[in-house]
Design a protein around this motif. Structure first.
Motif, PDB file in Angstrom:
ATOM      1  N   ILE B  23       0.823  -1.210   0.000  1.00  0.00           N
ATOM      2  CA  ILE B  23       0.000   0.000   0.000  1.00  0.00           C
ATOM      3  C   ILE B  23       0.858   1.262   0.000  1.00  0.00           C
ATOM      4  N   SER B  27       0.620   4.049  -2.952  1.00  0.00           N
ATOM      5  CA  SER B  27       0.247   5.422  -2.628  1.00  0.00           C
ATOM      6  C   SER B  27       1.269   6.411  -3.176  1.00  0.00           C
ATOM      7  N   MET B  53     -15.382  -2.787   2.784  1.00  0.00           N
ATOM      8  CA  MET B  53     -14.015  -2.344   2.553  1.00  0.00           C
ATOM      9  C   MET B  53     -13.052  -3.523   2.687  1.00  0.00           C
ATOM     10  N   ASN B  54     -13.264  -4.329   3.719  1.00  0.00           N
ATOM     11  CA  ASN B  54     -12.401  -5.500   3.886  1.00  0.00           C
ATOM     12  C   ASN B  54     -12.455  -6.406   2.664  1.00  0.00           C
ATOM     13  N   VAL B  68      -6.092   1.249  -5.290  1.00  0.00           N
ATOM     14  CA  VAL B  68      -5.860   1.582  -3.900  1.00  0.00           C
ATOM     15  C   VAL B  68      -7.207   1.920  -3.261  1.00  0.00           C
ATOM     16  N   VAL B  69      -7.442   1.320  -2.098  1.00  0.00           N
ATOM     17  CA  VAL B  69      -8.710   1.515  -1.408  1.00  0.00           C
ATOM     18  C   VAL B  69      -8.511   2.483  -0.255  1.00  0.00           C
ATOM     19  N   THR B  70      -9.273   3.562  -0.264  1.00  0.00           N
ATOM     20  CA  THR B  70      -9.197   4.476   0.868  1.00  0.00           C
ATOM     21  C   THR B  70     -10.593   4.691   1.422  1.00  0.00           C
ATOM     22  N   GLN B  71     -10.659   5.286   2.596  1.00  0.00           N
ATOM     23  CA  GLN B  71     -11.972   5.598   3.117  1.00  0.00           C
ATOM     24  C   GLN B  71     -12.193   7.088   3.038  1.00  0.00           C
ATOM     25  N   THR B  72     -13.412   7.481   2.978  1.00  0.00           N
ATOM     26  CA  THR B  72     -13.705   8.900   2.934  1.00  0.00           C
ATOM     27  C   THR B  72     -14.871   9.166   3.882  1.00  0.00           C
TER      28      THR B  72
END
Lengths: 595, 129
Positions: B23, B27, B53-54, B68-72
């Protein structure tokens, strides 16, 4: 498997601002919110942006938090990690537009940088060799010792054009070849981590942020020159770098990447540390070797060069930390790749430690050939408090001061020499209109006089005499002959001193004489210091209109030079005034005029 | 620690270790990757955004997808949570609604891999700066 990572700077600068406590608090907070499975805290090496430290970078969205305190940890976790909202107040603010910038790649400080030697600093955990291996660590060593002969490897390094980053810029491949040429029962590889220039901290940062790269490069060097022993000579003032090096050496030994028969080959290499007491002269390779042998840190006459007779009178290859940090990448990406970066005669990048009157103090790595203007005004963000740029000192006590007219020169080893300065180890101290160049020259000479080992007369006595002349000038007692004397002394020392440090020690004086002659003349003829740094040349008077007669100055004056009635304007008796400046600092009404 | 005895063993070791740095590597150049954002405000989390998300993270790793997985924070579609925004390089972002684990896998298999759109796309009525 972690979805997010929090990279916290663990360099000396950020640790001094409690970054270790930040790590603790972040971990506590993650635990309290049950997020230890989702997010991981990693202590890394220096991000370079020391001005705004401590730095916390959140991955994968690359959010760059600046000046974080331990109290902010909870908010970062609850807001950013838990709810996905960035903590705006901790983001970097563009000084011009006042906009918050969250991704470091959009910050002026990072845009012009190119990181080769610092490629892992601020990216991996320096205390975990696994992270280094995951970034192709030790692959270069493995390739070299299993697939190349030492001659082939040295040829590749020569083709790359890598030059020593410690100061003089000697071609690294040639140095390795010379050491290889001599036969002996034992040869040594030495890493010079003495870093003695005031204001330079790139070697420390590399060792703190990526110690394994230096270890790997030293082993490659050992294979190429035929040495089985390596020694890192490091100053004892760098405890964190020492600790991380020790951890890295231990881990490399456990993996068999150091020690006997590395990766099943015939090549064996051992590494140990040797501490120095932090003497400037021990950065000179023969002085360094003398100190390593337990003697006084005094340079010796060359030849014989260390490549022929160095540590314990055996062939020794001495390279600087930053030089070594470039080596593994060159083997991984190939000399052709390295050749495309930089200028014709100076390939690759250079790390500079930006300091002084500049907005973004920190550690930067830029391709050779960049201009001083780009470094100071784009990466460095310009001069502090909107003052005017006056000069930039490069190369430490062996270098010189460059002025406005040099701002657009592409910098490399040769162009800096031509401009009367030198690359040195890469310290870069920026000065503004408030700096007096005579005092600056005096400061560097004081350093040299203090640090001169005293072995040869020109350096020991000559620099002392020069310092006395400069002190005289700053006291307002100099005359025009003194300026000629300074120059003569400088030339004699340059031509006759024993070692490189002595020979270059007059550079700060010579370059300020060349570039700021008028300022010297003003000190000598008009007895004036425009920057108001030389206190002895200032006259202090009281502006009657501004003086309220509060008597603070009179009460604080150590020589009772100030007289006056209460609530009436006061007066300074110039015969009694010793120009200490106390009245100026004590006056609350700006009634003291300094001229 | 066991000793690494050959170049091959070093290479194997590297492959095992790469994952943890993945990751970070990604990034470093997010603009060239598919960016997936999962809305993780209270409304999203309550509707199961964390499980989604998992699942996304897991599948991306297994299928080796350059994403790439992000949270918002809350995107404003609280009625349609969990919501997932997908931005492919060179494309406008697309927001999927009512995403569960099954739908999350569909998003990857159909939209990200083959550019096929799915049901439940929310109209893009906002701009991000």
């Amino acid at each position: 498997m972690y979805k997010m990572q929090l990279l916290v700077c663990g360099g000396t600068g950020c640790q001094a601002s409690a970054s270790a406590t930040i790590v603790e608090k972040l971990n506590e907070s993650l635990k309290a919110h049950g997020l230890t499975e989702d997010a991981q805290v990693v202590t890394t090496g220096c991000f370079g942006f020391c001005e705004k430290g401590p730095i916390v970078k959140v991955i994968p969205d690359n959010t760059f938090y600046t000046q974080v305190t331990p109290e902010d940890a909870e908010e970062i976790v609850t807001e950013h990690i838990l709810k996905g909202r960035k903590v705006n107040r901790l983001l970097y603010e563009n000084p011009e537009t006042k906009e918050h910038i969250s991704d470091s790649k959009h910050m002026g400080f990072y845009q012009k940088q190119m990181r080769i030697a610092l490629r892992n600093c601020g990216f991996i955990d320096p205390e975990n060799i696994d992270e280094y291996i995951a970034r192709d660590g030790y692959s270069a060593l493995a390739q070299v010792i299993t697939e190349l002969t030492p001659e082939q490897a040295i040829d590749m390094l020569k083709q790359s054009g890598l030059r020593g980053r410690g100061g003089a810029g000697f071609p690294t491949g040639l140095k390795w070849e010379f050491t290889r040429k001599y036969t002996a029962d034992q040869k040594y590889v030495v890493c010079n981590a003495d870093e003695g220039d005031p204001g330079a901290f790139m070697d420390r940062s590399i060792l703190e942020g990526d110690p394994n790269t230096v270890i790997e490069a030293m082993a490659i060097c050992g294979y190429c020159v035929g040495a089985t022993k390596g020694v890192v000579y490091i100053r004892a003032e760098y405890p964190l770098a020492i600790k991380r090096l020790e951890i890295a050496i231990e881990q490399a030994n456990e993996y068999g990447l150091l020690g006997k028969n590395i990766l099943g080959t015939d090549f064996s290499f051992d590494l140990e540390l040797r501490y120095g007491a932090g003497a400037f002269v021990c950065g000179e390779e023969t002085g360094l070797i003398a100190s390593m042998e337990g003697g006084r840190g005094e340079p010796n006459f060359k030849p014989p060069f260390p490549a022929e007779s160095g540590y314990n009178k055996k062939p020794t290859c001495v390279n600087n930390v930053e030089t070594f940090a470039n080596v593994p990448v060159i083997f991984l990406k190939g000399p052709e790749w390295f050749n495309t970066i930089g200028t014709e005669k100076s390939k690759g990048t250079k790390v500079f430690a930006l300091a002084g009157k500049i907005n973004n103090v920190g550690l930067i790595e830029v391709p050779m050939g960049i201009t001083l203007r780009e470094i100071i005004f784009e990466i460095g963000g310009g001069i502090k408090d909107g003052k005017k740029f006056k000069a930039v000192q490069t190369g430490g006590p062996s270098g010189g001061c460059l002025t406005e007219k040099h701002l657009d020169t592409p910098i490399d080893f040769d162009s800096l020499l031509a401009a009367g300065s030198m690359m040195g180890s890469g310290g870069m101290i920026v000065m503004d209109e408030d700096d007096c160049m005579v005092s600056i020259a005096k400061f560097y000479l004081e350093f040299i006089v203090e640090e001169s080992c005293g072995k040869c007369t020109p350096c020991r006595v000559g620099n002392k005499r020069m310092l006395e002349i400069l002190e005289k000038i700053c006291q307002g007692k100099g005359d025009m002959d003194d300026l000629d004397h300074l120059r003569n002394f400088a030339y004699v020392i340059r031509d006759t001193a024993l070692c490189g440090l002595g020979q270059t020690s007059p550079n700060p004086v010579l370059s300020t004489l060349d570039n700021f002659y008028d300022e010297y003349v003003a000190h000598v003829k008009d007895k004036k210091c425009e920057a108001k740094q030389c206190k002895a040349l200032a006259t202090y008077t009281i502006i009657p209109e501004a003086c309220t007669g509060c008597t603070v100055c009179a009460r604080n004056c150590p020589t009772d030079a100030i007289t006056g009635e209460r609530r009436q304007p006061h007066f300074i008796n110039q015969d009694l005034c010793i120009r200490c400046g106390v009245c100026y600092t004590k006056c609350k009404f700006n009634a003291i005029l300094v001229q | 620690m066991t000793k690494i005895k050959s170049l091959d063993e070093l290479r194997k070791k590297k492959q095992q270790l790469e994952q943890n740095l993945e990751i970070r590597e990604k990034s470093d150049h997010p603009e060239s990757l598919v960016q997936i954002k999962v809305a993780m405000a209270t409304c999203g989390i309550a509707s199961g955004a964390r499980t989604v998300m998992n699942a996304l993270v897991e599948k991306i790793r297994n299928d080796k997808i350059p994403a790439v997985v992000t949270q918002t924070g809350c995107m404003g579609y609280c009625y349609a949570e969990p919501t997932v925004e997908v931005k492919k390089p060179g494309h406008d972002p697309v927001v999927f609604s009512y995403v569960d684990v099954k739908k999350a896998e569909e998003i990857i298999d159909k939209y990200i891999k083959n550019n096929e759109l799915l049901d439940g796309i929310l109209p893009a009525n906002y701009q991000t700066i």
